[in-house]
Design an enzyme around this catalytic site. Structure first.
Site, PDB file in Angstrom:
ATOM      1  N   CYS A 150       0.838  -1.196   0.000  1.00  0.00           N
ATOM      2  CA  CYS A 150       0.000   0.000   0.000  1.00  0.00           C
ATOM      3  C   CYS A 150       0.878   1.252   0.000  1.00  0.00           C
ATOM      4  CB  CYS A 150      -0.914  -0.022   1.219  1.00  0.00           C
ATOM      5  SG  CYS A 150      -2.097   1.316   1.289  1.00  0.00           S
ATOM      6  N   CYS A 151       1.903   1.274   0.878  1.00  0.00           N
ATOM      7  CA  CYS A 151       2.807   2.429   0.916  1.00  0.00           C
ATOM      8  C   CYS A 151       3.550   2.573  -0.407  1.00  0.00           C
ATOM      9  CB  CYS A 151       3.823   2.280   2.055  1.00  0.00           C
ATOM     10  SG  CYS A 151       3.191   2.669   3.696  1.00  0.00           S
ATOM     11  N   CYS A 231      -1.294   8.340   7.599  1.00  0.00           N
ATOM     12  CA  CYS A 231      -2.607   7.969   7.071  1.00  0.00           C
ATOM     13  C   CYS A 231      -3.530   7.543   8.218  1.00  0.00           C
ATOM     14  CB  CYS A 231      -2.461   6.809   6.097  1.00  0.00           C
ATOM     15  SG  CYS A 231      -1.580   7.225   4.591  1.00  0.00           S
ATOM     16  N   CYS A 234      -3.521   3.846   9.585  1.00  0.00           N
ATOM     17  CA  CYS A 234      -2.248   3.363  10.142  1.00  0.00           C
ATOM     18  C   CYS A 234      -1.704   4.288  11.230  1.00  0.00           C
ATOM     19  CB  CYS A 234      -1.221   3.207   9.020  1.00  0.00           C
ATOM     20  SG  CYS A 234      -1.783   2.114   7.705  1.00  0.00           S
ATOM     21  N   CYS A 257       7.795   3.903   5.778  1.00  0.00           N
ATOM     22  CA  CYS A 257       6.859   3.590   4.712  1.00  0.00           C
ATOM     23  C   CYS A 257       7.553   3.139   3.445  1.00  0.00           C
ATOM     24  CB  CYS A 257       6.010   4.807   4.410  1.00  0.00           C
ATOM     25  SG  CYS A 257       7.002   6.220   3.974  1.00  0.00           S
TER      26      CYS A 257
HETATM   27  S1  SF4 Z   1       0.489   4.474   5.820  1.00  0.00           S
HETATM   28 FE1  SF4 Z   1      -1.117   2.864   5.694  1.00  0.00          FE
HETATM   29  S2  SF4 Z   1      -2.792   3.694   4.409  1.00  0.00           S
HETATM   30 FE2  SF4 Z   1      -0.970   5.030   4.162  1.00  0.00          FE
HETATM   31  S3  SF4 Z   1      -0.005   4.281   2.326  1.00  0.00           S
HETATM   32 FE3  SF4 Z   1       1.008   3.210   4.044  1.00  0.00          FE
HETATM   33  S4  SF4 Z   1      -0.165   1.308   4.438  1.00  0.00           S
HETATM   34 FE4  SF4 Z   1      -1.386   2.651   3.048  1.00  0.00          FE
END
Ligand code: SF4
Length: 268
Positions: A150-151, A231, A234, A257
C-alpha cells in the site's frame, strides 16, 4: 491541424507498480556511485559544518541548488517547523504534499491553514496513479493486508514521479524519530540527488520551543494524543508512556513507509 481526441483511462496503457524487492528493505539513502557527486557531497558537508537549520535551508534554496530544490512535507505534527524555515527563505519553493487518499480530514485542513499562514505559493498535491489503484487496491483495503505494498503504491511511486526533476530536496527528518534515522547527517547524497536535513539534530523539545516562540499553528490532532501523524488507517494515538512513533503502524513490524529506500519525506 486536427486536434487528437483525448484518450480515455480505459484506452491508456496500464501503468503497473513494479514488484517490491525481495531482499530486506534498506531504510536509508541509495548509495551514490558517481565520484564527482561524492566529492561535491564532501565539499558541501565541509562548507556547512556547524550551520544552523535556517542557514542550511538558505544554503540549499538560494546558494547551492537555487530553483532546483523541493520540500517533501506530510503536513504532520511537526511539519510546520521546516515549512516555517522555508517560508522565511523563499515561500515560492515547491512543496510536495503526498495525498495518499487515506489522510485525515484534519491534515487537509491544516495544509490549507499553513499554506495561507506562511504564504506558501507552490504546494503541490501528489497522489497514487489511478491505474495502480485499479490494479492493486480497487477497494482501498490493501493497507490492512499488505501495508508495504500500500505504501509503495500510495507513497513511494508518486514521490518518485514527482521528485525526479529536482537536484536537491530538504526534509524535516530528525534523528530521534526512528532507529533508522539515528545516524542521519545534515547533508546526504541519495543516488544523484542531494538531501538536506536541517532538523537532523533537533529534539522534540527544540521543535516545541520553535513552534511556541513563533506562535505557529499545531496540527489539530496533536492535542488529541496523536504525536506522529500519517494515514488514518495506520495512525493511532500514542498511549501514555509510549514512544513518539508508537502510534504508527501500531502492532506491526514496520516503522517506515519505504520512502527512504530512495526518497526522503518529512515524518511520512
Ligand atoms: S500508511 Fe497505511 S494507508 Fe498510508 S499508504 Fe502506508 S499502508 Fe497505506
Amino acid at each position: 491541424m486536427a486536434i487528437p481526441e483525448p484518450v480515455s483511462m480505459s484506452e491508456r496503457p496500464a501503468v503497473r507498480a513494479p514488484a517490491l524487492p525481495k531482499s530486506p528493505r534498506v531504510f536509508d539513502v541509495v548509495a551514490p556511485s558517481d565520484p564527482a557527486l561524492l566529492d561535491k557531497l564532501k565539499a558541501l558537508q565541509a562548507r556547512y559544518v556547524g550551520a544552523d537549520a535556517l542557514a542550511l535551508t538558505h544554503a540549499a534554496l538560494t546558494v547551492e541548488f537555487a530553483r532546483q530544490t523541493c520540500i517533501v512535507s506530510s503536513f504532520g505534527s511537526e511539519s510546520v517547523v521546516l515549512l516555517h524555515l522555508v517560508a522565511q527563505v523563499d515561500p515560492t519553493t515547491p512543496i510536495l504534499f503526498l495525498n495518499t487518499g487515506k489522510l485525515f480530514g484534519e491534515t487537509m485542513r491544516y495544509r490549507d491553514r499553513l499554506q495561507e499562514r506562511l504564504g506558501l505559493t507552490d504546494v503541490r498535491a501528489i497522489g497514487p496513479h489511478p491505474a495502480d489503484l485499479a490494479a492493486e487496491d480497487p477497494d482501498g483495503t490493501v493497507w490492512s493486508r499488505n501495508p508495504d505494498r500500500c505504501c509503495h503504491i500510495r507513497k513511494v511511486l508518486p514521490l518518485q514521479r514527482a521528485i525526479s526533476g529536482f537536484s536537491a530536496e530538504i526534509t524535516g527528518r530528525k534523528r530521534f524519530q526512528t532507529k533508522a534515522r539515528q545516524g542521519l547527517t545534515p547533508i546526504e547524497l541519495n543516488g544523484s540527488r542531494f538531501v538536506f536535513n536541517p532538523l537532523a539534530q533537533w529534539t522534540i523539545e527544540d521543535l516545541n520551543a520553535h513552534i511556541d516562540a513563533h506562535e505557529l499553528p499545531r496540527h489539530p490532532l496533536v492535542a488529541d494524543g496523536y504525536l506522529s501523524i500519517g494515514c488514518m488507517p495506520c495512525t493511532d494515538r500514542v498511549r501514555p508512556g509510549g514512544d513518539y512513533r508508537s502510534g504508527r503502524w501500531a502492532g506491526q513490524d514496520k516503522e517506515e513507509c519505504g520512502i527512504h529506500e530512495n526518497l526522503a519525506g518529512d515524518g511520512i
